[in-house]
Design a protein around this motif. Structure first.
Motif, short mmCIF file in Angstrom:
data_model
loop_
_atom_site.label_atom_id
_atom_site.label_comp_id
_atom_site.label_asym_id
_atom_site.label_seq_id
_atom_site.Cartn_x
_atom_site.Cartn_y
_atom_site.Cartn_z
N GLU A 125 -0.80 -4.79 -13.35
CA GLU A 125 -2.08 -4.46 -12.41
C GLU A 125 -1.69 -3.71 -11.17
OE1 GLU A 125 -6.31 -6.37 -11.91
OE2 GLU A 125 -4.65 -7.41 -10.66
N TRP A 126 -1.90 -2.56 -11.05
CA TRP A 126 -1.29 -1.69 -10.06
C TRP A 126 -2.45 -1.38 -8.88
CZ3 TRP A 126 3.73 0.12 -9.47
CH2 TRP A 126 4.49 0.15 -10.64
N ASN A 127 -2.05 -1.26 -7.58
CA ASN A 127 -2.63 -0.86 -6.41
C ASN A 127 -1.82 0.34 -5.85
OD1 ASN A 127 -5.00 -2.35 -6.20
ND2 ASN A 127 -3.94 -4.13 -5.94
N ALA A 128 -2.26 1.49 -6.09
CA ALA A 128 -1.19 2.40 -5.46
C ALA A 128 -1.98 3.26 -4.13
CB ALA A 128 -1.07 3.52 -6.53
N ARG A 129 -0.80 3.72 -3.30
CA ARG A 129 -1.31 4.30 -2.08
C ARG A 129 -0.56 5.60 -1.97
NH1 ARG A 129 -3.71 3.41 2.79
NH2 ARG A 129 -2.87 4.60 4.93
#
Length: 617
Positions: A125-129
């Motif tokens: 599960e990714w959170n990307a900025r």
């Protein structure tokens, strides 16, 4: 990002590196910043990486990233991120990354599968900025493989408790009073690190970590002593498990077994930690998580209203999915929607033809639009619908199944990924509570049911009799009680065998149950071949008539019984007592009177019904 240059000492005009080069002050600042970034990477507990937007190659990964996937850091650096992604997930991942970066999204999330060094795949599960100004994207990932393994639904077998346990996706097991495992399912074996092994006959305390044994032993002893169930929570290696313990009693009311259902609530605990940053969200989430004793309708309504408040919306809805006919139903509308929308009463619709609210369900992802439905390029709402300026629709998942869809509308500002994540988190919490509540109710019911006959057991009878006794006393209504016994059942077992005896018990139980048609009537297996029935608001004449019907129907079953002295077929004897409870009489007196009446029926030759009336002296 190139490897960091080793730093040695400062010079007047800059920094001298280990290889003797002089770097200007600007380069020195850059190297120091890069060094601080590396330190941050290594201290961060989750998987962290930086990849190049143009080439999609890893520029930097932390040690956690390498540990989870099993690759050395040099194997990952400068490799395309897609080289490690499951083939089925490459195109969806590439599409969402390119879209979000192209749209200038400050933060976005996605889920995919990564190949580990051992050849297996794990869910990430990714959170990307994205940082378009630097041409890179920062990513934080978590291994959610365990969460993906949660069973799609809970089922209760009608035949045996073993089938019930195997139908539960969470860890479940039954122990006796000494802590010996009598039955368990695979998730329990997996939780104690012994997947694929049969643990029946093993001591529970040998399977637990030493630090958990004393607390678990004390809890079990308390349940055996008090006869009351309870809950406890354990934390091990960063995983949180919430266990519900249910006592199972014998005919004498003694706790002989304990059924345990353990739910992994790690995601909830971590969600709570995140919500600490926002006091309003934390308080709301905690209130929701403490509603396990509330009705489903209360939980649904509360969750919807809080989700509207947390997303600063004006309206909201919650639909549940009926997988059998591919429809959405059990609609919950927010208070404002009920007051302002004349279409609020719609509660059932095919998914394919449902309106804008079902977009998140059909697309299997959060969907939001920030332009009014009245815009020329938008589908117009039906007549009578409240004006929709913007809206957000989020599917609620249970593993790969969508179990519900929630939506909010008319936020004053634009909806974004943060709103979608907030609504999704909140509704997932609601579903987890509903799921836990349903599982607890199934297990509670199984602890009150006789597994052989399917009738209520002694524990359920004791509870129901107490309720009906107090109601009859309060409302001045008559109450009748039956004690029934299969005549010469021991001889039947000896003559025909125990398997035939079990079949006889089941057939007699079904027959007795078929006679009682009122909602308040209850027939229970009291123990062995003995049954008991409660007939609220029934006087003696009516009770005798019902008892005689039972006796005749059992006899007409025609079950052969050559060892009986009463008849060539299976028969029953019945003791009936009728009473209008009054102050001064105790509930146990009516039970004793029914037992005496049964004794008289057996003494007079069996296959008979005898009765007593308890009246005020």
């Amino acid at each position: 990002m190139p490897p960091a240059v080793p730093l040695t000492e400062h010079a007047e005009d800059g920094l001298i590196t280990a290889d003797g080069r002089l770097l200007p002050r600007s380069a020195e600042s850059s190297l120091l910043a890069e060094d601080e970034l590396r330190n941050f990477f290594e201290l961060y507990p989750d998987m962290v990486c930086i990849f190049d937007n143009a080439s999609a190659r890893f520029l930097m990964v932390n040690s956690v990233f390498s540990q989870v996937l099993g690759y050395p850091e040099d194997r990952l650096l400068n490799s395309p991120i897609y080289a490690f992604i499951h083939p089925d997930d490459i195109d969806p991942t590439r599409k969402i990354i390119q879209e979000k970066i192209g749209q200038g999204c400050p933060v976005f999330s996605f889920v995919n599968r990564y190949r580990k060094a051992d050849g297996s795949y794990c869910w990430m599960e990714w959170n990307a900025r994205p940082r378009s100004d630097r041409g890179v994207t920062y990513g934080v990932a978590r291994d959610i493989t365990d969460r993906k393994k949660i069973e799609a639904s809970l089922r209760l077998s009608d035949e045996t408790l073993r089938a019930f346990l195997n139908a539960i996706g969470e860890a479940a097991y039954i122990i006796n009073a000494d802590g010996i495992v009598l039955e368990h399912n695979e998730p329990f074996a997996e939780r104690v690190g012994m997947l694929g092994k049969i643990l029946r006959g093993r001591s529970l305390f040998d399977l637990l970590p030493p630090e958990d044994v004393r607390r678990r032993r004390n809890r079990i002893e308390e349940i055996i002593r008090t006869g009351r169930g309870g809950h406890m929570e354990d934390e091990r290696d960063g995983r949180f498990v919430f266990s519900s313990l249910y006592p199972i009693k014998n005919a004498e009311g003694e706790v002989i077994k304990i059924a345990v259902l353990g739910q992994d609530i790690t995601w909830l605990r971590r969600a709570e930690e995140v919500m600490l940053l926002n006091e309003e969200r934390l308080e709301s989430l905690l209130n929701l998580s403490q509603m396990s004793s509330a009705t489903e309708e209360e939980i649904r309504t509360y969750a919807l209203e809080e989700a509207i408040s947390l997303t600063r919306s004006a309206y909201g809805f919650l639909f549940f999915v009926n997988e059998e006919d591919d429809t959405i139903e059990d609609t919950v509308w927010s208070r404002e929607a009920k007051q302002n929308c004349i279409l609020e009463g719609v509660s059932h619709a095919p998914i394919c033809s449902a309106g804008l609210w079902a977009e998140g369900l059909r697309q299997r992802r959060p969907v939001y639009h920030n332009t009014p439905l009245s815009a020329p390029d938008r589908q117009k709402p039906p007549s009578g619908h409240v004006p929709i300026l913007r809206y957000l629709s989020v599917p609620v998942f249970d593993d790969d199944r969508i179990v519900a869809v929630a939506g909010v509308a008319n936020k004053e500002s634009m909806y974004d990924e943060t709103d979608a994540a907030q609504l999704g988190l909140y509704m997932h919490t609601m579903w987890a509570i509903l799921k836990q509540r349903r599982a607890s109710e199934l297990l509670r019911r199984s602890s009150m049911e006789d597994p052989l006959t399917g009738l209520a057991n002694r524990r359920r009878f004791d509870e129901a009799f107490g309720i009906e006794w107090r109601r009859a006393l309060r409302e001045k209504h008559p109450l009748s009680l039956f004690f029934l016994d299969i005549d010469f059942f021991k001889k039947f077992n000896d003559f025909y065998g125990h398997q035939a005896g079990d079949d006889c018990l089941r057939r007699v139980a079904d027959c007795l149950k078929s006679v009682l048609n009122r909602a308040g009537d209850l027939i229970a297996r009291y123990g062995g071949e003995e049954f008991v029935a409660i007939l609220p608001n029934t006087e003696l004449a009516g009770a005798i008539k019902i008892g005689e019907t039972m006796r005749e129907r059992v006899m007409h079953l025609g079950i052969p019984h050559e060892a009986s002295k009463a008849a060539p077929v299976v028969t029953i004897s019945i003791g009936v007592v009728a009473c209008e409870p009054y102050e001064g009489i105790r509930s146990h007196e009516i039970i004793e009177a029914a037992d005496r009446a049964l004794y008289e029926a057996k003494k007079e030759g069996r296959n008979k019904i005898r009765w007593h009336v308890l009246e005020r002296d």
